[in-house]
Every structure is written in structure tokens, then in C-alpha cells.
Design a protein around this motif. Structure first.
Motif, short mmCIF file in Angstrom:
data_model
loop_
_atom_site.label_atom_id
_atom_site.label_comp_id
_atom_site.label_asym_id
_atom_site.label_seq_id
_atom_site.Cartn_x
_atom_site.Cartn_y
_atom_site.Cartn_z
N ASP A 12 35.23 16.65 16.63
CA ASP A 12 35.50 17.95 17.26
C ASP A 12 34.44 18.18 18.34
O ASP A 12 33.40 17.53 18.34
CB ASP A 12 35.39 19.09 16.24
N PRO A 13 34.69 19.10 19.26
CA PRO A 13 33.62 19.48 20.20
C PRO A 13 32.42 20.03 19.43
O PRO A 13 32.57 20.59 18.35
CB PRO A 13 34.28 20.57 21.06
N LEU A 14 31.23 19.87 20.01
CA LEU A 14 30.00 20.36 19.39
C LEU A 14 29.28 21.30 20.33
O LEU A 14 29.21 21.05 21.54
CB LEU A 14 29.05 19.19 19.08
N LEU A 15 28.74 22.38 19.78
CA LEU A 15 28.02 23.36 20.60
C LEU A 15 26.76 23.79 19.88
O LEU A 15 26.80 24.38 18.81
CB LEU A 15 28.92 24.58 20.87
N PHE A 16 25.61 23.44 20.47
CA PHE A 16 24.31 23.88 20.00
C PHE A 16 23.68 24.70 21.12
O PHE A 16 23.07 24.15 22.04
CB PHE A 16 23.41 22.70 19.62
N ALA A 17 23.92 26.01 21.08
CA ALA A 17 23.59 26.87 22.20
C ALA A 17 22.09 26.88 22.49
O ALA A 17 21.26 26.88 21.58
CB ALA A 17 24.07 28.30 21.93
N GLU A 18 21.76 26.88 23.79
CA GLU A 18 20.38 26.98 24.24
C GLU A 18 20.22 28.25 25.05
O GLU A 18 21.18 28.79 25.61
CB GLU A 18 20.00 25.78 25.10
N ARG A 19 18.98 28.71 25.14
CA ARG A 19 18.70 29.88 25.95
C ARG A 19 18.95 29.54 27.43
O ARG A 19 18.46 28.53 27.91
CB ARG A 19 17.25 30.34 25.78
N GLY A 20 19.69 30.38 28.11
CA GLY A 20 19.97 30.15 29.52
C GLY A 20 19.31 31.18 30.40
O GLY A 20 18.77 32.19 29.94
N ALA A 21 19.34 30.92 31.71
CA ALA A 21 18.71 31.84 32.65
C ALA A 21 19.60 33.05 32.92
O ALA A 21 19.15 34.03 33.49
CB ALA A 21 18.41 31.11 33.96
N ASP A 22 20.87 32.98 32.52
CA ASP A 22 21.77 34.11 32.75
C ASP A 22 22.72 34.23 31.57
O ASP A 22 22.68 33.45 30.64
CB ASP A 22 22.55 33.92 34.06
N ASN A 23 23.59 35.24 31.64
CA ASN A 23 24.54 35.50 30.56
C ASN A 23 25.91 34.93 30.85
O ASN A 23 26.86 35.21 30.12
CB ASN A 23 24.64 37.01 30.31
N ILE A 24 26.04 34.16 31.94
CA ILE A 24 27.35 33.66 32.33
C ILE A 24 27.64 32.30 31.71
O ILE A 24 28.74 32.03 31.26
CB ILE A 24 27.45 33.58 33.88
N LEU A 25 26.62 31.42 31.66
CA LEU A 25 26.81 30.08 31.13
C LEU A 25 25.99 29.88 29.86
O LEU A 25 24.78 30.07 29.86
CB LEU A 25 26.41 29.02 32.17
N VAL A 26 26.67 29.50 28.78
CA VAL A 26 26.00 29.13 27.53
C VAL A 26 25.92 27.61 27.51
O VAL A 26 26.94 26.93 27.44
CB VAL A 26 26.77 29.64 26.30
N THR A 27 24.71 27.05 27.61
CA THR A 27 24.56 25.60 27.63
C THR A 27 24.35 25.08 26.21
O THR A 27 24.06 25.83 25.29
CB THR A 27 23.36 25.19 28.50
N THR A 28 24.50 23.78 26.05
CA THR A 28 24.33 23.16 24.74
C THR A 28 23.27 22.07 24.80
O THR A 28 23.05 21.46 25.85
CB THR A 28 25.65 22.54 24.25
N LYS A 29 22.62 21.84 23.68
CA LYS A 29 21.72 20.70 23.58
C LYS A 29 22.54 19.42 23.69
O LYS A 29 23.71 19.38 23.31
CB LYS A 29 20.97 20.71 22.24
N ARG A 30 21.91 18.36 24.19
CA ARG A 30 22.60 17.08 24.35
C ARG A 30 22.46 16.19 23.12
O ARG A 30 22.78 15.01 23.15
CB ARG A 30 22.05 16.35 25.57
N TYR A 31 21.96 16.74 22.04
CA TYR A 31 21.77 15.97 20.81
C TYR A 31 22.02 16.90 19.63
O TYR A 31 22.28 18.09 19.80
CB TYR A 31 20.35 15.40 20.76
N ILE A 32 21.95 16.34 18.41
CA ILE A 32 22.17 17.14 17.20
C ILE A 32 20.82 17.44 16.57
O ILE A 32 20.12 16.52 16.13
CB ILE A 32 23.07 16.39 16.21
#
Length: 518
Positions: A12-32
Motif C-alpha cells: 500500500d502507499p506509505l505516509l510518514f508525515a514530516e514538518r513542512g514549511a507551509d500548510n499546503i504540502l505534507v511531505t513524507t520521510k523516504r524511509y520507515i
């Protein structure tokens, strides 16, 4: 000290949210992260033993709370051919020329490398060769849908949108547990008892995200430390100091001080060569439904020169590094290895070809997949019904429209077949009810005639391809039909009829109320 390695494949897709500089894009870690693996296994253990106060269970305490087991992160390895190698974050001393013809290790040279840039990302070391690894990520656009009406229509009236990034399915990640000798056997026993075949990791696990297949690898002794003339500590995972710091030198001082205490010898702290980056570490505790406090850390890939005065016991140094340094060692933070300068770093750019394997799904998986697909198609039916009922094509002229619309809505709840419902409307409804339905017009036709599909009248959704409205990726429909079944995307005509008119009537009732108020 034992090292228990494993490989995770995210189906399945994986999402480990990281703190971003804005509220528009939620980035993910590239590892588990190791904390995610630790939390998932702890959750499985608690459920398997039906624990109320898990910390009171001796086995749970030894494995997840005592620090005897360190849960290291799982880094990407690209393909099965590299699963026997060591996956790690690129050391910050490695640089490559812009034309990609030369790679240097700044710990081995003091030359000015103008025109070079730092290598980033991950690598796997196997048979003395380094393989650079990338992760596949994708960005999805989402609309903010806070109200019930917005959830049905699938759009935001205020136009609020946000993006989130996730790790695409089908990728391999290699991780490990470092366990004290007395805890390693216990950990193996518990993993076998729980029969761990899959872990659910990261965000949105209730929305078809986060499932990873788990495969354990043979247990082996932790790697021995090899000493040389010039040594560096390479951070395999982020290092969180106990004290606050502003400059990386301050964090390095605390790190070396802790190592001094473990080894019983003095470490030089002035004039050291340091290649470092900083990041913010945070997380989310599902049990508490709360975020962890963010802490500043030296990033994985950081290199700190190590100069120890006097003879060094390599086994003692190895034990100190594998126990972990700083805070959060149970979640895999503070893991260091010895890095020796590479005179001529050689990278293998051409990775082994990913093997395509025939996927065979169990009947239970197929059954679940069909339920998910059916629900997704029915969402399109509901959305179409809501849009039709809210359009200008619907005109209500009946004085008692609210009552008849609610009666038809209730009829759709009955679970009867389409033909039975049409028979009830045409045969059992009294003249007044039929008159009121006739006084409600959709695209100029009486709603009564449309419901019973009278001569010359068709259902509003006739000819609609619900599968096409879902907008599947090109070529994926045939692949899914092959895996799940050719009928996976077929909806029962009776169910579509009931679902469409149920949601049509719900929204038409709201319109009739407004017109009644006027």
C-alpha cells in the motif's frame, strides 16, 4: 549482541508525515522509522495477549520499554538482489562532480572540490560496492471537505486544497533490531508466536494505506568494529542529544563525552573534522492520541572525527556504539558505526533489474478488494444523484412534495428489487401520491414516469460508466480485473437504482423545504 534483520515490502502507499514549511504540502520521510516498527509490533503484542496495562507484562517491558532491543529504521534497498547488503544514509562527506564522472570522500582528501555537490539519499553496500538508491514518491491533491454536503459532492465550496506526498507501493526496505543476547531469543520467540506476516505503518492506516509484507532474515552476530589510522563516527540514524544545543560542535561534544564515559578513555574535542546536518524529530503516539514534542537532532549521514587517547578495546567500542547514544535509543536513534575514509569511492550506477513476480491473491483478499471497489463505485453513484438533485433541472411544483419524497426515500431503504419498487409505486401508490410525483419535474419529465421507467422515459444515469468516472490509471483496469476477477467493477442494477434514488430523494427533500419556506 545479536542483529535480527528483516525486509518490508509496502503493498500500500506509505505516509510518514514530516514538518513542512507551509500548510499546503505534507511531505513524507523516504524511509520507515524505527519508532513506527516498534509501535506496530507493540500493538500486535498487546492485542495478541489482550493486555490492559502493557507495561506490567514482563515480556512487553523487556522488548519494548527496557532498551534491551533497539528498533532501527528500514532504509530502501530497491530490489531483492541487494537485500543481503547493508542499507544506510549517504555520509555527508561524499561528493560528486556535476558531470557524474568523479566521486570523492572529503574525509580522505583536503582538496578544494569546486564544481562538486554532496550526494544525498541512501545507498546499499554489498561485496565492497556501493549502490545509490532512490525512493519513488508521488504527490496527491486533496480538497478540504468538512461538511456533509462537501463529502457527498467531493468538492470544497471554499476552494481549500492541500497536497500530500507518499511512498509508492511495491518498494523494499531493509531494517534490523539490535538486541542484547538475553533479549534476542525472546524477541525471536515472540515474533514467531505472533506469526508476523504484515505490519500496518504510518498515517491513514484505516484508508487503505500503510500495509507492508514482513519477511525475517537469518540472525547474525552484530558486525565487528574495524579500527584504522583515521576514524569517523557515522550516524546511521539521527542523534538526539540530552542537552540543548545551537551549534553542531556542542552536540558533538556531548556525544563524545558520553562515549568517553562508556569506554573509560579520553576523546579529543577540539579541531575535529565534522560533516553534519540538523533536523527536527517529532512523532505521534496513537495510544495517547497526541504528538510527541519536537526535538533537534543531528541527521543520519553525519560524520564526526573520532580521536581517542590510548589503546582502544574494539569490542568495548562496538558494544558502546550498538547500545546507542543520546535519547530515544529504543526507537533506533543514536546508532553510529565506524567510517573509514574512502580513497576512491566507487558507485555502481546500474542497479540489478527488479524481478517481476506473478501476484496471486487469496480469496479473502479478493473479497475485501471487491468490497472496497464496490464502495468506491457507489460513491460515484451517490455523487451523481446529489448533483442531479441540486441542479436546475429539478423543478418542484407539488404542494406536498416533502411527504412524497420522504416516502420514496424510505422505499429505497427496503432492500427490495428495482422491479418490486417500481411495481409498488405504480400499483400501490394512491392517486394523490402519483399526482404529487408527477408535479415534480426533472429535465421536464415527471418524476413518477422516470421512477417507473414509463414509455419514452429513461433513468437519469442510463449509459453512465461508473468505472470511467473513478478515473483509474491507464491500463490498471485490466490488471485489476485479472487479479481480482472480471466482475470486480460490475455493480448490481438493483443496488444502483436504490442507491441513486435514495441520495436523490435526500437532496430533493432539502430543496422542497427551501421552496416551502419561500
Amino acid at each position: 549482541m545479536k542483529k535480527l534483520e528483516f525486509v518490508l515490502e509496502n503493498i500500500d502507499p506509505l505516509l510518514f508525515a514530516e514538518r513542512g514549511a507551509d500548510n499546503i504540502l505534507v511531505t513524507t520521510k523516504r524511509y520507515i522509522p524505527g519508532s513506527a516498527i516498534r509501535g506496530a509490533l507493540a500493538h500486535l503484542y498487546i492485542n495478541a495477549h489482550k493486555l490492559q496495562n502493557a507495561y506490567e507484562d514482563a515480556t512487553f517491558f523487556d522488548l519494548f520499554l527496557s532498551g534491551k532491543v533497539r528498533f532501527l529504521p528500514a532504509y530502501p534497498i530497491s530490489c531483492r538482489e541487494l537485500e543481503q547488503g547493508d542499507a544506510f544514509v549517504m555520509p555527508l562527506s561524499l561528493m560528486r562532480s556535476k558531470d557524474k564522472t568523479q566521486t570523492v570522500d572529503l574525509t580522505a582528501t583536503a582538496e578544494n572540490k569546486a564544481g562538486f555537490k554532496k550526494l544525498q539519499g541512501f545507498a546499499v553496500k554489498k561485496d565492497g560496492k556501493l549502490y545509490p538508491i532512490d525512493t519513488d514518491v508521488k504527490i496527491e491533491l486533496h480538497m478540504s471537505r468538512s461538511g456533509a454536503g462537501e463529502r457527498i459532492t467531493g468538492s470544497s465550496r471554499d476552494g481549500n486544497v492541500f497536497n500530500y506526498e507518499y511512498l509508492e507501493p511495491g518498494q523494499l526496505f531493509k531494517g534490523a533490531y539490535l538486541a542484547d543476547d538475553d533479549a534476542a531469543e525472546l524477541l525471536q520467540k515472540v515474533l514467531l508466536e505472533m506469526d508476523v506476516e504484515a505490519l500496518h505503518l504510518g498515517r491513514s492506516k484505516s484508508a487503505q494505506y500503510g500495509k507492508c509484507l514482513y519477511a525475517a532474515m537469518p540472525v547474525k552476530e552484530a558486525q565487528q568494529v574495524a579500527l584504522g589510522d583515521k576514524l569517523y563516527l557515522l550516524a546511521q540514524t539521527p542523534y538526539i542529544a540530552f542537552g540543548s544545543w545551537q551549534r553542531v560542535e556542542q552536540a558533538a561534544d556531548e556525544l563524545l563525552g558520553e562515549l568517553e564515559a562508556r569506554l573509560g578513555c579520553e576523546a579529543a574535542k577540539d579541531g575535529l573534522q565534522i560533516f553534519a546536518a540538523a533536523e527536527s524529530i517529532d512523532g505521534y503516539v496513537g495510544v495517547w492520541q497526541a504528538k510527541k514534542q519536537a526535538e533537534r537532532a543531528l541527521s543520519a549521514g553525519t560524520l564526526i572525527e573520532l580521536r581517542l587517547n590510548g589503546a582502544v578495546d574494539s569490542s568495548k567500542l562496538q558494544a558502546a556504539l550498538q547500545q546507542g547514544l543520546g535519547k530515544g535509543t529504543e526507537d533506533g536513534f543514536g546508532q553510529f558505526v565506524i567510517w573509514q575514509p574512502l580513497a576512491k569511492p566507487e558507485f555502481v550506477e546500474k542497479l540489478p533489474q527488479k524481478q517481476q513476480k506473478n501476484v496471486v491473491l487469496s480469496n479473502e483478499v479478493k473479497k475485501t478488494a471487491k468490497k472496497v471497489i464496490r464502495e468506491r463505485l457507489l460513491q460515484e453513484v451517490r455523487q451523481q444523484a446529489a448533483q442531479d438533485a441540486q441542479s436546475e433541472d429539478l423543478k418542484i411544483y407539488a404542494a406536498n412534495a416533502h411527504n412524497i419524497l420522504k416516502r420514496v426515500e424510505g422505499l429505497m431503504y427496503s432492500g427490495k428489487t428495482k422491479s418490486d419498487i417500481q411495481m409498488i409505486i405504480s400499483m400501490d401508490f394512491k392517486a394523490t401520491a402519483k399526482k404529487n410525483l408527477t408535479a415534480i419535474k426533472y429535465k421536464g419529465d415527471a418524476l413518477y414516469d422516470i421512477l417507473i421507467e414509463g414509455p419514452g422515459h429513461e433513468l437519469p444515469y442510463k449509459g453512465v460508466d461508473w468505472t470511467r468516472k473513478v478515473k483509474l490509471p491507464k491500463g490498471s483496469l485490466k490488471e485489476l480485473q485479472k487479479l481480482i476477477g472480471s466482475n470486480a467493477f460490475e455493480l448490481d442494477a438493483d443496488e444502483v437504482y436504490r442507491e441513486y434514488w435514495l441520495w436523490f430523494m435526500r437532496h430533493a427533500v432539502k430543496l422542497s423545504k427551501k421552496e416551502g419556506e419561500q
